[in-house]
Design an enzyme around this catalytic site. Structure first.
Site, PDB file in Angstrom:
ATOM      1  N   ARG A 164       4.530   9.815   4.703  1.00  0.00           N
ATOM      2  CA  ARG A 164       4.136   8.863   5.745  1.00  0.00           C
ATOM      3  C   ARG A 164       5.244   7.848   6.015  1.00  0.00           C
ATOM      4  O   ARG A 164       4.986   6.704   6.343  1.00  0.00           O
ATOM      5  CB  ARG A 164       2.829   8.148   5.381  1.00  0.00           C
ATOM      6  CG  ARG A 164       1.662   9.060   5.122  1.00  0.00           C
ATOM      7  CD  ARG A 164       1.295   9.899   6.332  1.00  0.00           C
ATOM      8  NE  ARG A 164       0.243  10.846   5.999  1.00  0.00           N
ATOM      9  CZ  ARG A 164       0.456  12.093   5.577  1.00  0.00           C
ATOM     10  NH1 ARG A 164       1.695  12.553   5.480  1.00  0.00           N
ATOM     11  NH2 ARG A 164      -0.544  12.879   5.269  1.00  0.00           N
ATOM     12  N   SER A 238      -7.040   7.175   8.406  1.00  0.00           N
ATOM     13  CA  SER A 238      -6.803   6.770   7.017  1.00  0.00           C
ATOM     14  C   SER A 238      -6.076   5.436   6.979  1.00  0.00           C
ATOM     15  O   SER A 238      -4.955   5.324   7.489  1.00  0.00           O
ATOM     16  CB  SER A 238      -5.985   7.832   6.287  1.00  0.00           C
ATOM     17  OG  SER A 238      -6.662   9.065   6.269  1.00  0.00           O
ATOM     18  N   GLU A 334      -1.421   2.505   5.029  1.00  0.00           N
ATOM     19  CA  GLU A 334      -0.738   3.451   5.913  1.00  0.00           C
ATOM     20  C   GLU A 334      -0.624   2.834   7.303  1.00  0.00           C
ATOM     21  O   GLU A 334       0.312   3.111   8.046  1.00  0.00           O
ATOM     22  CB  GLU A 334      -1.536   4.752   5.961  1.00  0.00           C
ATOM     23  CG  GLU A 334      -0.870   5.864   6.718  1.00  0.00           C
ATOM     24  CD  GLU A 334      -1.603   7.190   6.577  1.00  0.00           C
ATOM     25  OE1 GLU A 334      -1.642   7.931   7.574  1.00  0.00           O
ATOM     26  OE2 GLU A 334      -2.120   7.482   5.490  1.00  0.00           O
TER      27      GLU A 334
END
Length: 338
Positions: A164, A238, A334
C-alpha cells in the site's frame, strides 16, 4: 479553464464529508494541467490533487487550489499474441477499467474488481486485493511535477512499490500529479483463485473451469457481502493496513490468543489481519453518533451521514490505542488524513 471558489468536495470523497476547497479546477488533459501549474497567477498558491477521494479523510477545509485530474482514455499501445499494453488516463474509474479488461479478455486486474477510486490513485496506493497488487501489471506511470510542470515517466521499479505504498506517498509525496499509467496484461491469463473465499464462491457459482470474468464476478460478490457501498454509507474501504510483525512476536501473540490468524510473508515476517484485531478488541458494529465501525467488517469506519472527518479521525485513534493495549500491535492507517 475555469477556477471556481469555495467548492464543496462532498461529491469527491467517498466518506461523503462536507469540506470545501478554497479554489477548485477540473483538468481534462495533460496540457490543461501543465497550463494551470505554470500560470503565474497560481504559481504561489498551494496545490492539492484530488481524484476520486476513495482513500482520504477530509478533516478540514482545503485552503489551496484543488486540482481534479479528469484525464480519460484507454488505448492499446502494444500487443503480441500473449500480451497487450494499455495506456490509461488517470481520470478513468478504476472498476470501469477492470471491466473493460474483462470484457476484452485481458487478464491481470480481475482480482481488483470493485475497488473504488480512479486509475491515477491506484499506483500511488499500490492497490491490492485477493492475492494481487497493481505493481504486478503496471509498466510505467506518467506524472507531472507540480512545481515545474514538467512531465516524467516512472518505470515500475522507479515507483518503489511496497505494501500500500509507492514513491508518490513517500519520497515524492505532494510533488507530482499522476496523469496516466500503462498496464501489461495477459491474453492467456493465469488465474489467481488461491484465497479460500474466492474458491468457495466460484464453487457456489458452479464455475468448474473459471474465466477471468468468473473471478471478477466472485470477487464482486465477496466485496458486496462484506463491504458497504459508499453510495449508501460513507466509507473509504479498509481504513487500516494489515500489520506485519516479526515471527517471534507472532509466536508470543499466539500463546495468549491461539486463534489469531497469521499469514507468513517471508521467513521473518507474518501479516496479521487488522480486521480480526479490531473485532476481537470489541469495536465491530460500534457507533458513536453519526460515525462508527461497520457491523459486517471491522476494518471499515463509516459515516452514516452528518459525521465529520475530525470525529472519524478521533475514533480511529481510539481503535489504535485499544488494539495496541490488548495486542501490542500498532495499527497504521491506510487512509490518508487531510
Amino acid at each position: 479553464m475555469l477556477v471556481q471558489s469555495n467548492v464543496s468536495l462532498r461529491h469527491l470523497n467517498t466518506f461523503g464529508l462536507d469540506a470545501d476547497a478554497r479554489y477548485f479546477i477540473n483538468v481534462t488533459s495533460v496540457d490543461e494541467l501543465t497550463a494551470i501549474l505554470r500560470d503565474p497567477e497560481w504559481k504561489g498558491t498551494p496545490k492539492f490533487i484530488l481524484g476520486g477521494g476513495s482513500n482520504i479523510l477530509l478533516t478540514q477545509d482545503i485552503e489551496a487550489l484543488v486540482i481534479h485530474p479528469d484525464i480519460r482514455g484507454i488505448t492499446v499501445i502494444g500487443e503480441t499474441e500473449e500480451t497487450v499494453v494499455l495506456a490509461v488516463g488517470a481520470g478513468e474509474v478504476w472498476h470501469d477499467f477492470v471491466m473493460h479488461c474483462v470484457d476484452n479478455g485481458y487478464g491481470g486486474v480481475e482480482n481488483l474488481s470493485l475497488i473504488p477510486g480512479t486509475v491515477g490513485a491506484a499506483p500511488m496506493q499500490n492497490i491490492g486485493a485477493y492475492g494481487v497488487e497493481i505493481k504486478s501489471v503496471i509498466g510505467s506511470v506518467e506524472a507531472v511535477n507540480i512545481e515545474s510542470g514538467e512531465k516524467r515517466i516512472f518505470s515500475n521499479a522507479e515507483c518503489e512499490f511496497g505494501y500500500r505504498e509507492s514513491i508518490f506517498k513517500k519520497a515524492l509525496k505532494h510533488q507530482y500529479v499522476i496523469t496516466g499509467a500503462t498496464f501489461r496484461l495477459s491474453k492467456k491469463p493465469v488465474l489467481n483463485a488461491a484465497y479460500g473465499d474466492v474458491q468457495k464462491t466460484l464453487q457456489e457459482m458452479g464455475a468448474e473451469n473459471p474465466t477471468i470474468r468468473d473471478i471478477s464476478e466472485a470477487i464482486m460478490q465477496i466485496r458486496r457481502s462484506k463491504l458497504p457501498d459508499p453510495a449508501e454509507i460513507g466509507n473509504a474501504g479498509s481504513f487500516f493496513k494489515n500489520p506485519e510483525i516479526p515471527v517471534a512476536q507472532f509466536a508470543q501473540l499466539r500463546e495468549t490468543f491461539p486463534e489469531v490468524p497469521g499469514y507468513p510473508i517471508d521467513a521473518e515476517t507474518v501479516k496479521v489481519p487488522a480486521g480480526w484485531l479490531i473485532e476481537r478488541a470489541g469495536w465491530k458494529g460500534y457507533r458513536e453518533g453519526e460515525i462508527g465501525v461497520h457491523a459486517r467488517q471491522a476494518l471499515v469506519l463509516v459515516n452514516y451521514g452528518g459525521g465529520t472527518g475530525a470525529q472519524i479521525k478521533a475514533l480511529s485513534e481510539k481503535i489504535q490505542a485499544s488494539v495496541a493495549g490488548q495486542f501490542g500491535i500498532r495499527l497504521n492507517a491506510e487512509v490518508n488524513f487531510i
